[in-house]
Enzyme design. Structure first.
Site, PDB file in Angstrom:
ATOM      1  N   ARG A  87       0.813  -1.219   0.000  1.00 40.69           N
ATOM      2  CA  ARG A  87       0.000   0.000   0.000  1.00 40.69           C
ATOM      3  C   ARG A  87       0.844   1.266   0.000  1.00 40.69           C
ATOM      4  O   ARG A  87       0.537   2.227  -0.711  1.00 40.69           O
ATOM      5  CB  ARG A  87      -0.952  -0.007   1.198  1.00 40.69           C
ATOM      6  CG  ARG A  87      -2.024  -1.093   1.109  1.00 40.69           C
ATOM      7  CD  ARG A  87      -3.031  -0.949   2.228  1.00 40.69           C
ATOM      8  NE  ARG A  87      -4.048  -1.995   2.172  1.00 40.69           N
ATOM      9  CZ  ARG A  87      -5.096  -2.060   2.992  1.00 40.69           C
ATOM     10  NH1 ARG A  87      -5.256  -1.134   3.928  1.00 40.69           N
ATOM     11  NH2 ARG A  87      -5.962  -3.036   2.888  1.00 40.69           N
ATOM     12  N   ASP A 131     -15.573   9.454   8.644  1.00 42.74           N
ATOM     13  CA  ASP A 131     -14.502   8.482   8.452  1.00 42.74           C
ATOM     14  C   ASP A 131     -13.183   9.234   8.411  1.00 42.74           C
ATOM     15  O   ASP A 131     -13.148  10.415   8.048  1.00 42.74           O
ATOM     16  CB  ASP A 131     -14.702   7.690   7.161  1.00 42.74           C
ATOM     17  CG  ASP A 131     -13.985   6.343   7.190  1.00 42.74           C
ATOM     18  OD1 ASP A 131     -14.645   5.325   7.456  1.00 42.74           O
ATOM     19  OD2 ASP A 131     -12.754   6.305   6.972  1.00 42.74           O
TER      20      ASP A 131
END
Length: 290
Positions: free
Chosen positions: A56, A157
């Site tokens: 990632r 979020d």
């Protein structure tokens, strides 16, 4: 002041000619990444997550023409206000969600709010790409009928990229295929032409939701209660017990006296806090304040 990218240092960035080389992630680098994401977002990365971290964050290094994680981390730490921190956090955030995931929660929510007087408010505290808050909004619409226009879903979020997808409200037909046809017709618009294969949330449903970026570890939250329910599902598993307890203690005063807290299927808060009591399968109720 935030920056769109790291501020280049003297000598500039690498030209990117070494993109094909293996990137260097040492044990010390991995340890530092684990420490930084814990400090930033409360996420506890286990040892076995090393390959995930590499894959990632490698995209961020390649974006900036770097080949060593140590250089990337050093520049992050030298620029605490850089926007790259947002990309770093987004990269290490897991977004696994679906419409009406853990379906047993939604009939409980509907029963809880159906006879309420006054506006109904629900907080989706890990909104991800939007499937959960839109599912909540659909449930409120079905439960409240004409009063649904007064209901509000606050959707937050830490992952800003996920929130952008949520705000757009556009999903593939594959993502909505498990919804019954009546819900699809009522709450979505099917795409045509260049939008073939996509579905967009109808404006009236989207209007019920307020999307906001929020870090649950932040010293203050830019929202106010009271809420009839809080959904915080499958996010506490990434926190240690101390962090879980601190967040749960902050949830309690934001709920109405009989407010509900919905947890994920693998989460158990019974031994984490005294602020809630178990009401049903992964559903908690705020305890009365003595």
């Amino acid at each position: 002041m935030s920056r769109d990218l790291f501020t280049p240092e003297p000598g500039g960035w690498s030209s990117g000619s070494q993109f094909e080389r293996d990137l260097e992630l040492t044990d010390a680098d991995f340890s530092r990444i684990r420490q930084l994401i814990y400090q930033r977002a409360g996420i506890v990365l286990a040892e076995h997550k090393r390959e995930m971290v590499y894959s990632r964050l490698a995209k961020r290094l390649r974006h900036h023409g770097l080949i060593r994680f140590a250089d990337y981390l050093a520049r992050l730490e030298r620029q605490p206000e850089a926007r790259e921190w947002e990309a770093f956090t987004n990269a290490l955030t897991t977004n696994l969600t679906a419409f009406f995931r853990e379906a047993h929660h939604f009939p409980l929510l509907e029963a809880h709010v159906r006879d309420r007087r006054g506006p109904v408010r629900v907080w989706s505290a890990a909104a991800s790409t939007g499937e959960e808050p839109y599912s909540i909004a659909m449930s409120l619409t079905e439960a409240l009928g004409s009063r649904a226009s007064e209901a509000e879903v606050v959707a937050t979020d830490i992952d800003t990229e996920a929130l952008e997808k949520a705000r757009a409200g556009v999903y593939s037909l594959e993502q909505i295929h498990k919804l019954d046809e009546a819900r699809i017709k009522r709450f979505f618009q099917r795409g045509r032409g260049r939008h073939e294969g996509l579905a967009r949330v109808r404006p009236e449903l989207k209007a019920m939701i307020d999307f906001q970026a929020l870090n649950l570890l932040a010293p203050s939250w830019p929202l106010k209660g009271p809420f009839d329910a809080i959904f915080c599902r499958n996010v506490m598993i990434y926190f240690d017990k101390q962090t879980q307890a601190r967040i749960l203690e902050r949830f309690a005063p934001l709920l109405k006296p009989d407010g509900l807290l919905f947890a994920g299927h693998s989460e158990n808060f019974s031994y984490t806090t005294d602020a809630f009591r178990l009401r049903g399968q992964t559903v908690y109720m705020r305890k009365p304040i003595s």
